[in-house]
Design an enzyme around this catalytic site. Sequence first.
Site, PDB file in Angstrom:
ATOM      1  N   HIS A 245     -84.518 -93.417  56.915  1.00  0.00           N
ATOM      2  CA  HIS A 245     -84.257 -92.888  58.280  1.00  0.00           C
ATOM      3  C   HIS A 245     -85.483 -92.105  58.865  1.00  0.00           C
ATOM      4  CE1 HIS A 245     -81.728 -90.217  61.146  1.00  0.00           C
ATOM      5  NE2 HIS A 245     -82.640 -89.315  60.657  1.00  0.00           N
ATOM      6  N   GLU A 246     -85.984 -91.323  58.150  1.00  0.00           N
ATOM      7  CA  GLU A 246     -87.260 -90.681  58.874  1.00  0.00           C
ATOM      8  C   GLU A 246     -88.550 -91.548  59.129  1.00  0.00           C
ATOM      9  OE1 GLU A 246     -87.292 -87.710  59.296  1.00  0.00           O
ATOM     10  OE2 GLU A 246     -85.232 -87.080  58.270  1.00  0.00           O
TER      11      GLU A 246
END
Length: 406
Positions: A245-246
């Site tokens: 996600h990051e």
Amino acid sequence: MAFRLARSNRIGLLRAPSQSQVTAASGCLVCALPTIRRALHSSRQRQDRGPLYSNKKENTPQHVTGTWERPSDFQRPWQHSPRGDEGYQSESGDGSWRPPRKTAREAASGPQSKVAVAAVMLAAVVFYVWNSQTIPLTGRSRFNFLSDEIAERMHPRAVQSILKQVYEAGGYILPENDTRTRIVKNVMRRLIPVSGLADLEWEIYVIADDSQANAFVLPGGKVFVFSGLLHVCGNEDALAAVLGHEVAHQTASHTAERLSQAWVGNLTTGALFFLVGTLPGLALFAIWTATGAFVLPALMYELPMSRTHEYEADHIGLMMMAEACYDPRAAIPFWRRMNQHGQEMEEVLSTHPSNDHRVAKLTQLMPEALAKREQSDCRGTDSFARRFRFAVKQRQSEMPRPEEMV
């Protein structure tokens, strides 16, 4: 004669006669007549002009008002040009004509200023349209004129600044041989080939802080993970969901998009401040701040855009971890644990969607993610993120097929 003398006494001569004239008038009234006539004539002229007068020409203006005039302009006479309009005489004294200086209000409302404002507005519209694009996954339209390289160069000492804050708070970076560091690096070693950013110089820092369950990635491939995140994840699959996600935020160039929006907002505010004027602009800013109206742009634009970025990163990160042969189903229990880990803010006031909405969205995407995992060879040859990034850079609204990428 007596009548003329009485009249001269009533009007009050401003210039008294000399002693010799008084003597002559007292001795011989006939001899004093010329002196009395001259005094009466001079008195009439002064009464016609008024008590205050000068030796200037009658067509000299009494007052010259304006913003851009110099003190010397108040004494400079007007003259007519060959075209019939008025202006100032040249300072050189050669009698040449100069156009009158305009005030700031007159200059701003002139035809040339209006043309300039219209040209700037047209250029701004063209610039906005030229740098707008449609995101393949969500179909939303966004404005971004900065590249990831420029976004990275805008904060050249970001890593040093974060490390300084960690050290000042009494923390430290875990060494390479620490088990937690090895776990994070193993997960990143599988995510980087499928991130679409394999050409970056990646740097991974694990911060020894069990009180925070957080991670973030800066432009240029700078990864920061707090050790408390590993306790909440519990396994590498959940950690891959978070790190994917990051990393997806940088794959989608969300940092560059935010900076572009900030630049446009600052330039627009500065332009309005300049057009309105200093004092009116300060007054409007004071009213804007006193009434709390500055919260409206955040509620209506900034926070919704941030939540949209989170949903996009969830989608890309889920496909990314599935292609790296991690189990995408581990993302759902992780976000449920995060919901129990800390108190959540109302979604409308947060930069992130609520965990319940996030879990619901991930549940909808799970069939696609499981299919991606089945098709993947775990080496990133069919990189979902790479195709997404290619479409973004080429400003295409749809992602190319895998065979087109080869």
